[in-house]
Every structure is written in structure tokens, then in C-alpha cells.
Scaffold this active site. Structure first.
Site, short mmCIF file in Angstrom:
data_model
loop_
_atom_site.label_atom_id
_atom_site.label_comp_id
_atom_site.label_asym_id
_atom_site.label_seq_id
_atom_site.Cartn_x
_atom_site.Cartn_y
_atom_site.Cartn_z
CE1 TYR A 473 -3.05 -3.14 0.85
CE2 TYR A 473 -1.97 -3.18 2.99
CZ TYR A 473 -2.80 -3.77 2.05
OH TYR A 473 -3.39 -4.99 2.33
CG HIS A 474 4.04 1.63 1.39
ND1 HIS A 474 4.99 0.84 2.06
CD2 HIS A 474 3.06 1.88 2.29
CE1 HIS A 474 4.58 0.64 3.30
NE2 HIS A 474 3.42 1.25 3.46
N PRO A 475 2.19 3.08 -3.02
CG PRO A 475 0.12 3.60 -3.99
CD PRO A 475 0.74 2.87 -2.83
#
Length: 539
Positions: A473-475
Site C-alpha cells: 500500500y505504498h504507491p
């Protein structure tokens, strides 16, 4: 479709996206009372209790009430699976649905940004903004602040298996660390979290709560931005859909995109700013052939090692009756227990050796296991130890799939494309197994359920990673800060070649930070607010 001007008609600053960055900007830009600020959020106000109970991420990661529910395109490196990419669609954005982990990354991350031609973005430049944002439970010191909007606390829940895991990591050679956001970022220890008194501190709580009563700040929710408005090569406002109508609002000074690593490049492309071949293919008039818009996509890819355990009660059992009833009571009457927990309890950061001595592996640990088919907690007690590579070399892209602004963009993360990424992740899985084999965990572990003892060779471990990995969840990186062909914004976060427009969110990161992204995005927005106000006063 009816088009009408919004009744406020104009503001000095219009912020697109009420997430981790947008809420910070709305607060800081409206604080002096000199400027009229409008914050536009595609989602709702976030009144549902699940946005405030820390463990609400369990429900909101798959629920449409506050989630864009993106999915990636099938990618060859991950065996053509479509991977779920939850992103916040609510005031607070992803900080309202995330795992609540407070990690800043490594000092070298920011020094690398500065070395790429971005003055003012080194570690010494950013540290004061991390401190300014923070209300640290442990008190102030050279690395931490008190009195800031964002509550940062130690976990109230410390599971016996978590303590055993830290002991095992130490036996495997990792140092104990009680502060991953201080003088060193490696080792084994507990995560701090953005929680206080059992309540989630999203940026909507931390920043908007104090700002929303100001007369010069207007917050518009359930408003989907469709395109920017121009006069020549200057952005002068935007259009958005709300309650079946397309409305317009003008920005006297600037429009600031804070829609995230997916939303910001999508809005730019829909507005004619982006790679010419992509835009012309969708019949969009080209205003600026900025080839980097949507390029440089980076993300952390996590692969889970799972173990069945004995002699311990894990979240698998705590989440079922009658134990769940006790946990609910603990939360209601003390703000403690399972419902106050973050998505991971223990953080392990280590060096694979591939990148020298600099740590390049992070493990997220939780005393729980999920069934990979149903994504629900399993019934038997278990633990999960998930490694990721902190600085992936693989690069993907975000591109519009249609000129329709309501259609999700095409997300191609291109995981495991780079050889170094593959080699580092295989070593990380080996290190995880070595930690699990230490004496401290021997009384508890029964067997490895995923990938299982039959998976031994590096090739088999890599295949397991391809088939089972997921986003952390770190784009980031899709509106890269810097100079050169792929840069989108300059060091003051102004879009190259376009007036009246900035981008302030994770998309401006030229290189993904070595850790979780919420705290860095808040610091980015804190610094950006100072830059914007300085430019406004000088105009």
C-alpha cells in the site's frame, strides 16, 4: 449534463484530495486567515465509526464506503494476477484506512532526493517538518516533537509472541531498536502508531478537526474532479461532478493536486498534461507533453511467511466469540486491546547484503494469519512474517484507460521486473526463515504453512513470491520531483511549464522511501505549505 458555477465561485487555493497531504495543506494554508482555501474530496466526510477505531482497517480495506478499490492490470511478473490496491476515498484519505504505522524511512532516502537535483529535500531539511507535525507520546528530543497535530504513540497491545519474535531476531543478529525514527532505522522492535487514547489519528482528525471551523476554509465532499481549467498555459480552476451536476471553481492563486500517486497523474492526463501518445490515443487535447506523468511508479511488494503456533492465543482466536466480546469491552472501557491495534506489531529492518550495509529489507509481523482464498482470519492460531524490499528498482506506470474521468486508470506496477528486486526478496525470505528457526520461537512454532517446508530452492522461493505477493500500500513516484525528461514537478513542487499548479503527495517522491509512506507524505505537505505561503507572500 448541467454545468453550473459553484456558489463560492473562487478561492485563493483549491486543493484536490482530502487525504494525508490535502488535510495538512488545508490546515496550514488557512491558518493565517489571509487566504480563502477550498478542499475538494471525492469521498465522504468519514463519520462512520470504522474510520476512527484503529482496527477499522480490517473492514475498510475492502469496503467501498471509503476506498477506491483499485485493482492492478495483470502483470507477467506476478503471474498475471490482478492485485487489490486499496486507497482512501474519504476525508483523511489513506490515513483513514491504513495500518496506522509511523515510520519515516532512512535519512539517506531524503539525501538521495536532494542529490538528484532537489534542493531543500535532504534529511536535514525534512527533519524539522517531521518534528513540527508530531505529538510524540515519549516526549521531545532531537528527533521528535510534542504539541504537533499528529499523535504518535507506543502500542498498547504487546503480544507474547511479538516479544519472542524480537528475541529471535536478536538471536539472528539484528540489534534491538526502540525507535525506528531516531538515529538509526534498522533492527528489531515495536512499531509506533498514529493512535491516541484508542482513537485513529488520520490527518482529518489531526489537522482538519482544528481547521474546519475557520470561515476562510470550505470543505466540499463527494465531489469528483474531472479536469483542470486553463487560461493559456496557466491553471485557473477546475471542474468536478457533484450530485449529478458538473460544477466549476476558480483558483486565484493555485490549484494543488493532492490526489495521491494514482489520482494526481490521472487528473493531469485527463487535463491534457502527460505523454502525448497516451493523450492523443484517447482524443485528449495536449496542453503539455510531460512524459513523466504517470511514469516512475514504485511500490513495496510484500510476501508472507506463515506459521502455525501452539501455547499462545493469537488474533485468529481473539477475533472470535467469546474472546471478541472481551476485546470489545476492553476497547469501550479503556481504549485498549485488539481493537486499538495497528496492522503490524513488530518491525524488523535488515540488510540483505546486496546493497552493501544499508538496510534494504523490512518485515511486518502480526500474531495472525489470513486464509489466502477468503482473506479472512484462519481459525487455528498462527503468525505472519512478511518481508518486502525497501528500495525496489522495478518501475511501473499509471495511465488513463479512457477519457471518462469516472473510469479507473490502468495500474501497472511491474513488480519483480528488476533482477535486484528478485534477488533481494529471495534473500529476505531466507532471513525470515532463519529468524523463525531461532531458539526464542522454538516453544511456539509447529510448522511453516506458507510456503511450506517443501519450498527450498531460490527458484521455488521466487516462484512463491510471484504467485502470492501483494502490495504493501505504498504507491509513489508518478509525478516525480526533479529535472530531466521524466520530471513532472520542480523542487518547489510546481508542475514544469504550467503556471498556477502544484502536486503535493506521494507521487512527487523521485525514489520511494525505505519504509511506510504516511509519515513522509505528511512531512512533504508540511514543507510544501511553507513553500506555497512563501511564494504567495512574495507575489
Amino acid at each position: 449534463m448541467v454545468t453550473r458555477a459553484h456558489d463560492s465561485e473562487s478561492a485563493d487555493f483549491v486543493i484536490v484530495g482530502g487525504g494525508s497531504a490535502g488535510c495538512v495543506l488545508a490546515d496550514r494554508l488557512s491558518a493565517n486567515g489571509l487566504y480563502r482555501v477550498v478542499l475538494i474530496e471525492a469521498g465522504g466526510a468519514g463519520r462512520h465509526p470504522s474510520f476512527h477505531i484503529p482496527v477499522g482497517y480490517v473492514w475498510n480495506r475492502t469496503h467501498p464506503r471509503g476506498n477506491w478499490l483499485y485493482r492492478t492490470d495483470p502483470q507477467p511478473g506476478t503471474r498475471f494476477r490482478q492485485i487489490s490496491w486499496p486507497r482512501g476515498k474519504v476525508l483523511g484519505g489513506s490515513s483513514a484506512i491504513n495500518g496506522l504505522l509511523y515510520i519515516r524511512g532512512q535519512a539517506e532516502d531524503y539525501d538521495d532526493w536532494r542529490a538528484l537535483g532537489n534542493p531543500g529535500w535532504g534529511w536535514s531539511d525534512l527533519l524539522p517538518y517531521f518534528i513540527r507535525a508530531e505529538d510524540q507520546q515519549r516526549g521531545a528530543d532531537p528527533f521528535h516533537g510534542i504539541g504537533g497535530p499528529l499523535a504518535v504513540s507506543d502500542p498498547s497491545l504487546r503480544h507474547p509472541l511479538s516479544a519472542a519474535l524480537i528475541d529471535a531476531a536478536e538471536q539472528a543478529g539484528l540489534p534491538r531498536t526502540d525507535d525506528f525514527n531516531g538515529s538509526r532505522a534498522d533492527g528489531a522492535g515495536y512499531f509506533q502508531q498514529t493512535v491516541r487514547h484508542g482513537r485513529r489519528y488520520s490527518t482529518a482528525v489531526a489537522y482538519l478537526r482544528r481547521a474546519r471551523r475557520r470561515k476562510n476554509l470550505r470543505i466540499i465532499t463527494d465531489a469528483h474532479v474531472t479536469a483542470l481549467s486553463f487560461e493559456g498555459r496557466r491553471v485557473v480552476g477546475l471542474r468536478f461532478l457533484r450530485q449529478g451536476h458538473e460544477e466549476e471553481i476558480r483558483a486565484g492563486r493555485e490549484v494543488i493536486l493532492s490526489a495521491g500517486a494514482i489520482g494526481s497523474p490521472q487528473i493531469l492526463q485527463l487535463s491534457g498534461i502527460g505523454p502525448a501518445e497516451i493523450l492523443s490515443g484517447h482524443g485528449i487535447a495536449i496542453r503539455s507533453n510531460l512524459r513523466g506523468v504517470g511514469a516512475n511508479l514504485q511500490d513495496h511488494y510484500i510476501v508472507d511467511l506463515k506459521y502455525r503456533v501452539r501455547h499462545a492465543v493469537t488474533v485468529n482466536q481473539q477475533s472470535r466469540w467469546p474472546r471478541l466480546g472481551w476485546e470489545i469491552a476492553r476497547y469501550l472501557f479503556g481504549g485498549r486491546g485488539l481493537l486499538s491495534a495497528s496492522a503490524a506489531q513488530v518491525n524488523l529492518v535488515a540488510a540483505s547484503g546486496i546493497d552493501g550495509l544499508r538496510p534494504d529489507i523490512q518485515f511486518h509481523y502480526m500474531p495472525a494469519t489470513l486464509d489466502p482464498r477468503s482473506n479472512e482470519l484462519e481459525r487455528q492460531p498462527g503468525i505472519t512474517l512478511g518481508p518486502c524490499q525497501l528500495r525496489p528498482e522495478s518501475r511501473g506506470s499509471i495511465t488513463i484507460a479512457s477519457p471518462d474521468p469516472l473510469r479507473p486508470p490502468s495500474i501497472r506496477p511491474n513488480y519483480l521486473d528488476a533482477e535486484r528486486d528478485r534477488a533481494t526478496l529471495v534473500r529476505a525470505l531466507g532471513l525470515g526463515r532463519a529468524i523463525a528457526a531461532q531458539p526464542a520461537l522454538a516453544p511456539f512454532l509447529v510448522d511453516e504453512t506458507s510456503p511450506g517446508s517443501g519450498i527450498v530452492s531460490d527458484d521455488d522461493l521466487l516462484e512463491f513470491a510471484r504467485e502470492s505477493g501483494r502490495t504493501l500500500y505504498h504507491p509513489a513516484g508518478t509525478c516525480k520531483m526533479g529535472r530531466g525528461a521524466e520530471a513532472v514537478v520542480d523542487a518547489r513542487l510546481r508542475v514544469h511549464g504550467i503556471g498556477g499548479l502544484r502536486v503535493v503527495d506521494a507521487s512527487i517522491m523521485p525514489i520511494l522511501v525505505s519504509g511506510n509512506t504516511n509519515a513522509p507524505v505528511i512531512a512533504i505537505a508540511e514543507r510544501a505549505a511553507d513553500l506555497i505561503l512563501a511564494d504567495a507572500s512574495a507575489a
